[in-house]
Write a protein that holds these residues in place. Structure first.
Motif, PDB file in Angstrom:
ATOM      1  N   GLY A 149      -1.184  -3.514 -43.352  1.00 32.36           N
ATOM      2  CA  GLY A 149      -1.176  -2.262 -43.519  1.00 32.36           C
ATOM      3  C   GLY A 149      -0.480  -1.753 -44.989  1.00 32.36           C
ATOM      4  O   GLY A 149       0.279  -0.885 -44.954  1.00 32.36           O
ATOM      5  N   ASN A 150      -0.447  -2.779 -46.030  1.00 35.76           N
ATOM      6  CA  ASN A 150       0.292  -2.257 -47.166  1.00 35.76           C
ATOM      7  C   ASN A 150       1.792  -2.415 -47.194  1.00 35.76           C
ATOM      8  O   ASN A 150       2.391  -2.108 -48.218  1.00 35.76           O
ATOM      9  CB  ASN A 150      -0.227  -0.923 -47.773  1.00 35.76           C
ATOM     10  CG  ASN A 150      -1.426  -0.881 -48.774  1.00 35.76           C
ATOM     11  OD1 ASN A 150      -1.561  -2.046 -49.343  1.00 35.76           O
ATOM     12  ND2 ASN A 150      -2.099   0.062 -48.593  1.00 35.76           N
ATOM     13  N   ARG A 171      -5.571   5.945 -68.224  1.00 35.47           N
ATOM     14  CA  ARG A 171      -6.813   5.563 -68.867  1.00 35.47           C
ATOM     15  C   ARG A 171      -7.852   5.291 -67.936  1.00 35.47           C
ATOM     16  O   ARG A 171      -8.509   4.146 -68.143  1.00 35.47           O
ATOM     17  CB  ARG A 171      -6.407   4.527 -69.902  1.00 35.47           C
ATOM     18  CG  ARG A 171      -5.571   4.699 -70.964  1.00 35.47           C
ATOM     19  CD  ARG A 171      -5.403   3.643 -72.040  1.00 35.47           C
ATOM     20  NE  ARG A 171      -4.392   3.815 -73.041  1.00 35.47           N
ATOM     21  CZ  ARG A 171      -3.836   2.892 -73.651  1.00 35.47           C
ATOM     22  NH1 ARG A 171      -4.067   1.752 -73.444  1.00 35.47           N
ATOM     23  NH2 ARG A 171      -2.953   3.398 -74.734  1.00 35.47           N
ATOM     24  N   GLY A 172      -7.679   6.210 -67.006  1.00 39.29           N
ATOM     25  CA  GLY A 172      -8.829   6.041 -65.823  1.00 39.29           C
ATOM     26  C   GLY A 172      -8.856   5.072 -64.989  1.00 39.29           C
ATOM     27  O   GLY A 172      -9.689   4.795 -63.975  1.00 39.29           O
ATOM     28  N   HIS A 173      -7.720   4.536 -64.683  1.00 44.25           N
ATOM     29  CA  HIS A 173      -7.079   3.506 -63.637  1.00 44.25           C
ATOM     30  C   HIS A 173      -5.961   4.136 -62.925  1.00 44.25           C
ATOM     31  O   HIS A 173      -4.916   4.563 -63.275  1.00 44.25           O
ATOM     32  CB  HIS A 173      -6.944   2.338 -64.253  1.00 44.25           C
ATOM     33  CG  HIS A 173      -7.811   1.497 -64.952  1.00 44.25           C
ATOM     34  ND1 HIS A 173      -8.843   0.730 -64.433  1.00 44.25           N
ATOM     35  CD2 HIS A 173      -8.164   1.569 -66.343  1.00 44.25           C
ATOM     36  CE1 HIS A 173      -9.696   0.116 -65.205  1.00 44.25           C
ATOM     37  NE2 HIS A 173      -9.362   0.917 -66.354  1.00 44.25           N
ATOM     38  N   GLY A 174      -6.110   3.885 -61.385  1.00 45.08           N
ATOM     39  CA  GLY A 174      -5.254   4.196 -60.554  1.00 45.08           C
ATOM     40  C   GLY A 174      -5.060   5.505 -59.910  1.00 45.08           C
ATOM     41  O   GLY A 174      -3.986   5.937 -59.374  1.00 45.08           O
ATOM     42  N   GLU A 175      -5.737   6.448 -60.621  1.00 47.76           N
ATOM     43  CA  GLU A 175      -5.495   7.883 -60.177  1.00 47.76           C
ATOM     44  C   GLU A 175      -5.652   8.059 -58.676  1.00 47.76           C
ATOM     45  O   GLU A 175      -6.647   7.439 -58.164  1.00 47.76           O
ATOM     46  CB  GLU A 175      -6.598   8.633 -60.726  1.00 47.76           C
ATOM     47  CG  GLU A 175      -6.751   8.532 -62.210  1.00 47.76           C
ATOM     48  CD  GLU A 175      -7.945   7.919 -62.726  1.00 47.76           C
ATOM     49  OE1 GLU A 175      -8.074   6.496 -62.215  1.00 47.76           O
ATOM     50  OE2 GLU A 175      -8.530   8.000 -63.767  1.00 47.76           O
ATOM     51  N   GLY A 176      -4.615   8.957 -58.018  1.00 39.36           N
ATOM     52  CA  GLY A 176      -4.667   9.397 -56.806  1.00 39.36           C
ATOM     53  C   GLY A 176      -4.105   8.143 -55.918  1.00 39.36           C
ATOM     54  O   GLY A 176      -4.052   8.351 -54.554  1.00 39.36           O
ATOM     55  N   ALA A 177      -3.704   7.102 -56.268  1.00 41.52           N
ATOM     56  CA  ALA A 177      -3.096   6.028 -55.446  1.00 41.52           C
ATOM     57  C   ALA A 177      -1.705   6.497 -55.316  1.00 41.52           C
ATOM     58  O   ALA A 177      -1.023   7.235 -55.944  1.00 41.52           O
ATOM     59  CB  ALA A 177      -2.889   4.552 -56.138  1.00 41.52           C
ATOM     60  N   SER A 178      -1.053   6.132 -54.137  1.00 42.22           N
ATOM     61  CA  SER A 178       0.496   6.254 -53.624  1.00 42.22           C
ATOM     62  C   SER A 178       1.077   5.456 -54.528  1.00 42.22           C
ATOM     63  O   SER A 178       0.946   4.370 -54.624  1.00 42.22           O
ATOM     64  CB  SER A 178       0.485   6.082 -52.233  1.00 42.22           C
ATOM     65  OG  SER A 178      -0.176   6.975 -51.494  1.00 42.22           O
ATOM     66  N   THR A 194      -3.641   2.310 -51.747  1.00 40.40           N
ATOM     67  CA  THR A 194      -4.681   3.187 -51.453  1.00 40.40           C
ATOM     68  C   THR A 194      -4.783   3.322 -49.842  1.00 40.40           C
ATOM     69  O   THR A 194      -3.943   2.546 -49.089  1.00 40.40           O
ATOM     70  CB  THR A 194      -5.940   2.690 -52.027  1.00 40.40           C
ATOM     71  OG1 THR A 194      -6.335   1.711 -51.397  1.00 40.40           O
ATOM     72  CG2 THR A 194      -5.795   2.555 -53.477  1.00 40.40           C
ATOM     73  N   ALA A 195      -5.704   4.203 -49.334  1.00 36.13           N
ATOM     74  CA  ALA A 195      -5.708   4.346 -47.980  1.00 36.13           C
ATOM     75  C   ALA A 195      -6.593   3.011 -47.682  1.00 36.13           C
ATOM     76  O   ALA A 195      -7.011   2.937 -46.219  1.00 36.13           O
ATOM     77  CB  ALA A 195      -6.648   5.616 -47.897  1.00 36.13           C
ATOM     78  N   TYR A 196      -6.975   2.313 -48.338  1.00 40.75           N
ATOM     79  CA  TYR A 196      -7.885   0.978 -47.837  1.00 40.75           C
ATOM     80  C   TYR A 196      -7.047  -0.307 -48.234  1.00 40.75           C
ATOM     81  O   TYR A 196      -7.365  -1.215 -49.237  1.00 40.75           O
ATOM     82  CB  TYR A 196      -9.257   0.885 -48.583  1.00 40.75           C
ATOM     83  CG  TYR A 196     -10.159   2.227 -48.332  1.00 40.75           C
ATOM     84  CD1 TYR A 196     -10.424   2.605 -47.162  1.00 40.75           C
ATOM     85  CD2 TYR A 196      -9.692   3.216 -49.472  1.00 40.75           C
ATOM     86  CE1 TYR A 196     -11.384   3.823 -47.051  1.00 40.75           C
ATOM     87  CE2 TYR A 196     -10.309   4.378 -49.224  1.00 40.75           C
ATOM     88  CZ  TYR A 196     -11.115   4.723 -48.212  1.00 40.75           C
ATOM     89  OH  TYR A 196     -11.690   6.163 -47.966  1.00 40.75           O
ATOM     90  N   PRO A 197      -6.177  -0.511 -47.294  1.00 42.89           N
ATOM     91  CA  PRO A 197      -5.376  -1.984 -47.744  1.00 42.89           C
ATOM     92  C   PRO A 197      -6.245  -3.233 -47.665  1.00 42.89           C
ATOM     93  O   PRO A 197      -7.096  -3.199 -46.877  1.00 42.89           O
ATOM     94  CB  PRO A 197      -4.205  -1.900 -46.423  1.00 42.89           C
ATOM     95  CG  PRO A 197      -4.762  -0.892 -45.436  1.00 42.89           C
ATOM     96  CD  PRO A 197      -5.666  -0.184 -45.894  1.00 42.89           C
ATOM     97  N   ALA A 198      -5.783  -4.174 -48.496  1.00 41.60           N
ATOM     98  CA  ALA A 198      -6.488  -5.186 -48.624  1.00 41.60           C
ATOM     99  C   ALA A 198      -5.480  -6.636 -48.462  1.00 41.60           C
ATOM    100  O   ALA A 198      -4.390  -6.559 -48.790  1.00 41.60           O
ATOM    101  CB  ALA A 198      -7.223  -5.300 -49.926  1.00 41.60           C
ATOM    102  N   GLY A 199      -6.089  -7.666 -48.102  1.00 41.92           N
ATOM    103  CA  GLY A 199      -5.508  -9.126 -48.313  1.00 41.92           C
ATOM    104  C   GLY A 199      -4.456  -8.945 -47.237  1.00 41.92           C
ATOM    105  O   GLY A 199      -3.150  -9.565 -47.265  1.00 41.92           O
ATOM    106  N   ARG A 217      -1.679  -3.258 -55.252  1.00 37.59           N
ATOM    107  CA  ARG A 217      -1.875  -3.961 -53.775  1.00 37.59           C
ATOM    108  C   ARG A 217      -3.099  -4.072 -53.540  1.00 37.59           C
ATOM    109  O   ARG A 217      -3.758  -4.969 -52.994  1.00 37.59           O
ATOM    110  CB  ARG A 217      -0.633  -3.635 -52.921  1.00 37.59           C
ATOM    111  CG  ARG A 217       0.510  -4.047 -53.130  1.00 37.59           C
ATOM    112  CD  ARG A 217       0.697  -5.498 -52.958  1.00 37.59           C
ATOM    113  NE  ARG A 217       2.025  -5.932 -53.939  1.00 37.59           N
ATOM    114  CZ  ARG A 217       3.287  -5.923 -53.287  1.00 37.59           C
ATOM    115  NH1 ARG A 217       3.649  -5.121 -52.268  1.00 37.59           N
ATOM    116  NH2 ARG A 217       4.515  -6.094 -53.982  1.00 37.59           N
ATOM    117  N   ASP A 218      -3.921  -2.862 -53.802  1.00 36.34           N
ATOM    118  CA  ASP A 218      -5.284  -2.900 -53.051  1.00 36.34           C
ATOM    119  C   ASP A 218      -6.435  -3.261 -54.222  1.00 36.34           C
ATOM    120  O   ASP A 218      -7.527  -2.963 -54.022  1.00 36.34           O
ATOM    121  CB  ASP A 218      -5.674  -1.772 -52.540  1.00 36.34           C
ATOM    122  CG  ASP A 218      -4.624  -1.594 -51.221  1.00 36.34           C
ATOM    123  OD1 ASP A 218      -4.321  -2.386 -50.682  1.00 36.34           O
ATOM    124  OD2 ASP A 218      -4.290  -0.239 -51.350  1.00 36.34           O
TER     125      ASP A 218
END
Length: 264
Positions: A149-150, A171-178, A194-199, A217-218
């Motif tokens: 869960g991140n 530059r268009g990357h990472g917007e909106g991430a916590s 993000t709201a979609y944890p990976a790994g 992380r995601d």
């Protein structure tokens, strides 16, 4: 990078051997035959001019510091696309060019270090196998690491996080991430989630191996997906950002504020 390293070693050895052969044999032969009237062959003249430069570059690049460029967003927000960084090549021991074999051990990665390494690959057919990757060490030999869960759990203790709000992006990357501060034992640093944890998973880190993860992380292809990093794949420790420039002639952006920043 691998091709450049091979060419650098090959050209240094070739020019050095030409100079040595000329000194031991051909120069004496010319002197016996024609004295000072014989001119020095062009290949010897070029070798004499380029060998010192090649040798200095090889020594500095192999044993002191080497430059790399960050190509992806996997280490945001701490390393951005277009960052040019310097990597300490002796932090984890002196290593031979091409083979990456340690011949003088000087230290080991600590938890929290940002390391450059030869990517071990997802499998033997992975086209990126052997390329230079950069990630953060989150697990050292002897550690029990879990990621769910991140959130990290290290040796049974949950790692603490401090919420810093929403990341504005770059530059268009990472917007909106916590944007979070992760209090990893050894080094406190920021991460993105993000709201979609990976790994998700659990790992026991044995001797000679390390668990590495990206700070974004995601959006990071790291040890959660391809396994533990062997010590022999290490290239060095990232320590300085000396330039940020994206695109040819910086057409996509240049950030002077990044110059001289330490790698956090």
């Amino acid at each position: 990078m691998k091709l450049f390293e091979f060419l650098l070693v090959a050209l240094t050895l070739a020019s050095g051997l030409i100079l040595l052969a000329d000194k031991l044999y051909f120069a004496r032969r010319r002197a016996r035959r024609a004295g000072l009237l014989d001119s020095e062959p062009a290949v010897v003249d070029y070798s004499r001019a380029f060998f010192p430069v090649l040798a200095i570059v090889l020594v500095v690049r192999s044993f002191i510091a080497e430059p790399y460029k960050i190509p992806s967003s996997s280490m945001m927000p701490n390393l951005l696309i277009g960052d040019f960084i310097l990597v300490n090549k002796f932090a984890y021991g002196l290593r031979l060019p091409l083979t990456n074999t340690t011949f003088v051990p000087l230290g080991e990665p600590a938890r929290g270090d940002v390391v450059v390494f030869h990517f071990p690959g997802h499998n033997d057919q992975d086209p990126n196998k052997g390329e230079n990757f950069i990630k953060r060490v989150v697990g050292v030999p002897g550690d029990q690491v879990a990621f769910e869960g991140n959130s990290l759990t290290l040796n049974g203790q949950p790692v603490k996080y401090e919420d810093k709000g929403i990341y504005a992006g770059h530059r268009g990357h990472g917007e909106g991430a916590s944007l979070l501060v992760e209090e990893l034992p050894g080094r406190t640093h920021t991460v993105l989630e993000t709201a979609y944890p990976a790994g998700q998973g659990e790992w026991t880190v044995p001797a000679g191996k390390y668990l590495v993860m990206g700070d974004n992380r995601d959006n990071s292809d790291d040890g959660r997906f391809w396994g533990l990093l062997p010590e022999e794949n290490l290239r060095g420790k990232a320590f300085l950002i000396w330039l940020n420039c994206s695109g040819w002639f910086c057409k996509d952006g240049f950030e002077p504020s990044r110059i001289g920043s330490g790698v956090k």
